[in-house]
Design a protein around this motif. Structure first.
Motif, mmCIF file in Angstrom:
data_model
loop_
_atom_site.group_PDB
_atom_site.id
_atom_site.type_symbol
_atom_site.label_atom_id
_atom_site.label_comp_id
_atom_site.label_asym_id
_atom_site.label_seq_id
_atom_site.Cartn_x
_atom_site.Cartn_y
_atom_site.Cartn_z
ATOM 1 N N VAL A 5 0.964 -0.771 -0.160
ATOM 2 C CA VAL A 5 0.691 0.489 -0.345
ATOM 3 C C VAL A 5 0.990 1.594 -0.327
ATOM 4 O O VAL A 5 0.241 1.970 -1.177
ATOM 5 C CB VAL A 5 -1.393 0.289 1.473
ATOM 6 N N GLU A 6 1.968 1.077 0.733
ATOM 7 C CA GLU A 6 2.581 2.279 1.154
ATOM 8 C C GLU A 6 3.509 3.008 -0.554
ATOM 9 O O GLU A 6 3.573 3.863 -0.765
ATOM 10 C CB GLU A 6 3.953 1.973 2.021
ATOM 11 N N ALA A 7 3.560 1.695 -1.203
ATOM 12 C CA ALA A 7 4.610 1.036 -2.492
ATOM 13 C C ALA A 7 3.550 2.336 -3.555
ATOM 14 O O ALA A 7 3.952 2.923 -4.757
ATOM 15 C CB ALA A 7 4.835 0.764 -2.832
ATOM 16 N N LYS A 8 2.431 2.261 -3.069
ATOM 17 C CA LYS A 8 1.515 2.410 -4.493
ATOM 18 C C LYS A 8 0.818 3.652 -4.269
ATOM 19 O O LYS A 8 0.539 4.535 -5.094
ATOM 20 C CB LYS A 8 0.154 1.552 -4.796
ATOM 21 N N PHE A 9 0.439 4.051 -2.929
ATOM 22 C CA PHE A 9 0.019 5.512 -2.747
ATOM 23 C C PHE A 9 0.688 6.282 -1.551
ATOM 24 O O PHE A 9 1.594 5.796 -0.044
ATOM 25 C CB PHE A 9 -1.385 4.918 -2.068
ATOM 26 N N ASP A 10 0.147 7.899 -1.703
ATOM 27 C CA ASP A 10 0.558 8.561 -0.736
ATOM 28 C C ASP A 10 0.233 9.281 0.188
ATOM 29 O O ASP A 10 -1.423 10.239 0.070
ATOM 30 C CB ASP A 10 1.308 9.948 -2.198
ATOM 31 N N PHE A 11 0.133 8.882 1.643
ATOM 32 C CA PHE A 11 -0.683 8.657 2.342
ATOM 33 C C PHE A 11 -0.017 9.786 3.534
ATOM 34 O O PHE A 11 0.948 9.569 4.068
ATOM 35 C CB PHE A 11 -1.660 8.066 3.262
ATOM 36 N N PRO A 12 -1.174 10.628 4.472
ATOM 37 C CA PRO A 12 -0.062 10.870 6.249
ATOM 38 C C PRO A 12 0.063 9.871 6.864
ATOM 39 O O PRO A 12 -0.462 8.752 6.771
ATOM 40 C CB PRO A 12 -1.349 11.814 5.973
ATOM 41 N N ALA A 13 0.840 10.087 7.584
ATOM 42 C CA ALA A 13 1.732 9.394 8.093
ATOM 43 C C ALA A 13 0.801 9.067 9.545
ATOM 44 O O ALA A 13 0.728 7.333 10.267
ATOM 45 C CB ALA A 13 2.779 9.348 8.803
#
Length: 102
Positions: A5-13
């Motif tokens: 998920v982290e590799a495909k999307f940018d999201f707040p920590a």
């Protein structure tokens, strides 16, 4: 899964905890559906050989071994009996539910 998920999307920590919870619930539901579809009165060896297409053979053997343990069978039977005793099933998700009997 989280790395995917982290590799495909940018999201707040700050939503990482929520994502881990969500992934955990989905994994639990998936294992539950696998057991409902494939665990029946056949011999354990026969169930172990009937590996679903979407499951790795190693993980399938681990799941079937876990399900066939006596303590797991006892817990499942106890949970079925307890579920049958519920008068008011909880259907509101994470919202607490207090019912007062008249």
């Amino acid at each position: 899964m989280l790395a995917e998920v982290e590799a495909k999307f940018d999201f707040p920590a700050n939503i990482k905890y929520w994502m881990l919870q969500s992934i955990g619930v989905k994994w639990l539901n998936y294992k539950t559906s696998l057991k409902a579809e494939h665990w029946d009165s056949r011999p354990v060896q026969e169930i172990m050989e009937a590996i679903p297409a979407e499951v790795s053979p190693v993980q399938w053997c681990q799941l079937v071994n876990k399900w066939s343990q006596p303590q797991d069978k006892e817990r499942a039977a106890r949970n079925v009996e307890n579920a049958k005793k519920q008068k008011y099933p909880h259907t509101m998700g994470r919202v607490s539910c207090i019912i007062k009997e008249a």
